[in-house]
Enzyme design. Sequence first.
Site, PDB file in Angstrom:
ATOM      1  N   GLU A  84      43.811  43.942  35.413  1.00 54.61           N
ATOM      2  CA  GLU A  84      44.644  45.117  35.197  1.00 54.61           C
ATOM      3  C   GLU A  84      45.669  44.905  34.094  1.00 54.61           C
ATOM      4  OE1 GLU A  84      48.237  45.218  38.382  1.00 54.61           O
ATOM      5  OE2 GLU A  84      46.246  45.339  39.260  1.00 54.61           O
TER       6      GLU A  84
ATOM      7  N   TYR B  52      54.862  41.509  48.124  1.00 51.23           N
ATOM      8  CA  TYR B  52      54.249  42.491  47.235  1.00 51.23           C
ATOM      9  C   TYR B  52      53.434  43.527  48.020  1.00 51.23           C
ATOM     10  CZ  TYR B  52      51.133  44.800  44.071  1.00 51.23           C
ATOM     11  OH  TYR B  52      50.437  45.779  43.402  1.00 51.23           O
TER      12      TYR B  52
ATOM     13  N   ASP C 258      45.111  42.288  47.307  1.00 52.65           N
ATOM     14  CA  ASP C 258      45.686  41.908  46.016  1.00 52.65           C
ATOM     15  C   ASP C 258      46.616  40.714  46.206  1.00 52.65           C
ATOM     16  OD1 ASP C 258      46.751  41.746  43.491  1.00 52.65           O
ATOM     17  OD2 ASP C 258      47.639  43.757  43.479  1.00 52.65           O
TER      18      ASP C 258
ATOM     19  N   ARG D   1      42.733  49.061  50.368  1.00 51.84           N
ATOM     20  CA  ARG D   1      43.419  47.807  50.063  1.00 51.84           C
ATOM     21  C   ARG D   1      44.514  47.595  51.091  1.00 51.84           C
ATOM     22  NH1 ARG D   1      47.543  46.518  45.113  1.00 51.84           N
ATOM     23  NH2 ARG D   1      49.006  47.200  46.737  1.00 51.84           N
TER      24      ARG D   1
ATOM     25  N   GLU E  46      41.737  40.249  44.693  1.00 51.33           N
ATOM     26  CA  GLU E  46      42.186  40.664  43.351  1.00 51.33           C
ATOM     27  C   GLU E  46      43.277  39.747  42.818  1.00 51.33           C
ATOM     28  OE1 GLU E  46      44.869  44.401  41.695  1.00 51.33           O
ATOM     29  OE2 GLU E  46      43.587  44.688  43.443  1.00 51.33           O
TER      30      GLU E  46
ATOM     31  N   ARG F 147      38.869  44.817  36.071  1.00 54.60           N
ATOM     32  CA  ARG F 147      39.793  45.881  36.452  1.00 54.60           C
ATOM     33  C   ARG F 147      40.570  46.448  35.263  1.00 54.60           C
ATOM     34  NH1 ARG F 147      43.674  45.729  39.608  1.00 54.60           N
ATOM     35  NH2 ARG F 147      43.100  47.741  40.491  1.00 54.60           N
TER      36      ARG F 147
ATOM     37  N   GLU G 282      40.493  52.367  41.782  1.00 54.15           N
ATOM     38  CA  GLU G 282      41.737  52.443  42.542  1.00 54.15           C
ATOM     39  C   GLU G 282      42.311  53.857  42.446  1.00 54.15           C
ATOM     40  OE1 GLU G 282      45.989  50.023  42.902  1.00 54.15           O
ATOM     41  OE2 GLU G 282      44.762  49.821  41.095  1.00 54.15           O
TER      42      GLU G 282
ATOM     43  N   HIS H 188      48.052  39.282  43.589  1.00 52.90           N
ATOM     44  CA  HIS H 188      49.065  39.583  42.559  1.00 52.90           C
ATOM     45  C   HIS H 188      49.521  38.327  41.814  1.00 52.90           C
ATOM     46  CE1 HIS H 188      52.177  42.445  40.921  1.00 52.90           C
ATOM     47  NE2 HIS H 188      51.085  43.202  41.029  1.00 52.90           N
TER      48      HIS H 188
ATOM     49  N   TRP I 103      55.584  37.370  39.702  1.00 52.82           N
ATOM     50  CA  TRP I 103      55.699  38.534  40.562  1.00 52.82           C
ATOM     51  C   TRP I 103      54.357  39.249  40.594  1.00 52.82           C
ATOM     52  CZ3 TRP I 103      55.008  43.821  40.011  1.00 52.82           C
ATOM     53  CH2 TRP I 103      55.346  44.557  41.141  1.00 52.82           C
TER      54      TRP I 103
END
Length: 403
Positions: free
Chosen positions: A263, A160, A211, A148, A237, A284, A340, A213, A403
């Site tokens: 996630e 991030y 990602d 990643r 992601e 995920r 991951e 995020h 975030w």
Amino acid sequence: MMKITSARVILCSPGRNFVTLKIETDEGIYGIGDGTLNGREMSVVSYLSEHVIPVLIGRDPRRIEDIWQYLYRGAYWRRGPVTMRAIAAVDVALWDIKAKLANMPLFDLLGGRSRDKVLVYGHANGTDIEHTSDEVGRYKEMGYKAVRAQSGIPGVKGAYGVGRGDMYYEPADASLPTETVWNTGSYLNFTPKLFQRLRDVHGDEIHLLHDVHHRLTPIEAARLGCNLEPYRLFWMEDATPAENQEAFRLIRQHTTTPLAVGEIFNTIWDCKDLISNQLIDYIRTTIVGAGGVTHLRRIADFAALWQVRTGSHGATDLSPVTLGTAVHFDTWVPNFGIQEYMRHTPETDDVFPHDYTFRDGCLHAGEKPGHGVDIDERLAARYPYSPKQLPIARLQDGSMWNW
């Protein structure tokens, strides 16, 4: 009848905070579970100590399904990150006990191997494009086949994924949340340049992941997915917040870049429409986030009907207990995609001795009965809880963002 005689929460911070549940039985067999909720650990400690542990005492630990249903249905206030992590801690500890009773590694109790090894990805984080490229090269040298990639972005404070240190990224950094500033336009212009450079330097063999995020609106995510298509990402992601599952339909209409999300999901209801409408390629959701092995198995089986594969979250805020259990789950689950693997600190590895191993870009489950992870309570006691919270993000005009 076998009985649970005691259960207790062990809170420690060997480099970061972990919430561990230890369940003991009248036959001398115990199990370990993880209930860590990054930045909100004490809420799970209280939920376990005050509401869950008292109802476990005297129950038969072999009745995993009944105990899961009791904790989920019996609470009335269902779902949510605190409740589901508490249930996960119990569930994983019970599977650990049951596998030890059967004298089997957990993957055998689940049905046996579907694969010999578990493909994992690491995190290459850099302050700029060249730094990130160097980090991708370092992960390749360590044997990773999937990486990643995240990078600092010109004009963006606290992008991030750009962590402190080389291997042990931990975003929770202060007792009160620190603030970052986000600029979507800068990010959208920058990110394709990052992946163009990574392909130019590292070729086509390495799997590259990214990602977002939850930072983009659906149409912005669609644009990014289109612009990243020439670089053949393994996945993009968390492209947009998934509370509105229908948002992923718009992204899907505009790009063939594979999509991964989940996630922060807690139950199958968070991903039911995403999966059944084939709006994502990888789910995920984690063992610790979604109520343990019992519930994640249902999510994975449902996903398999729609050719969606697993890609479980595995950052450092998931303890080695969750990672070890995930490796057993991944070894068994037929529709596995990738796992991951963000490495823990040496202090964490010492507190949680484990028998999973990394080689040739993959994690390998051990053969010990149970999930193969324990806790050294004496050593854990040397690392007291240290309050830390995750950052927040604002736009340049001062308004709150994801975030």
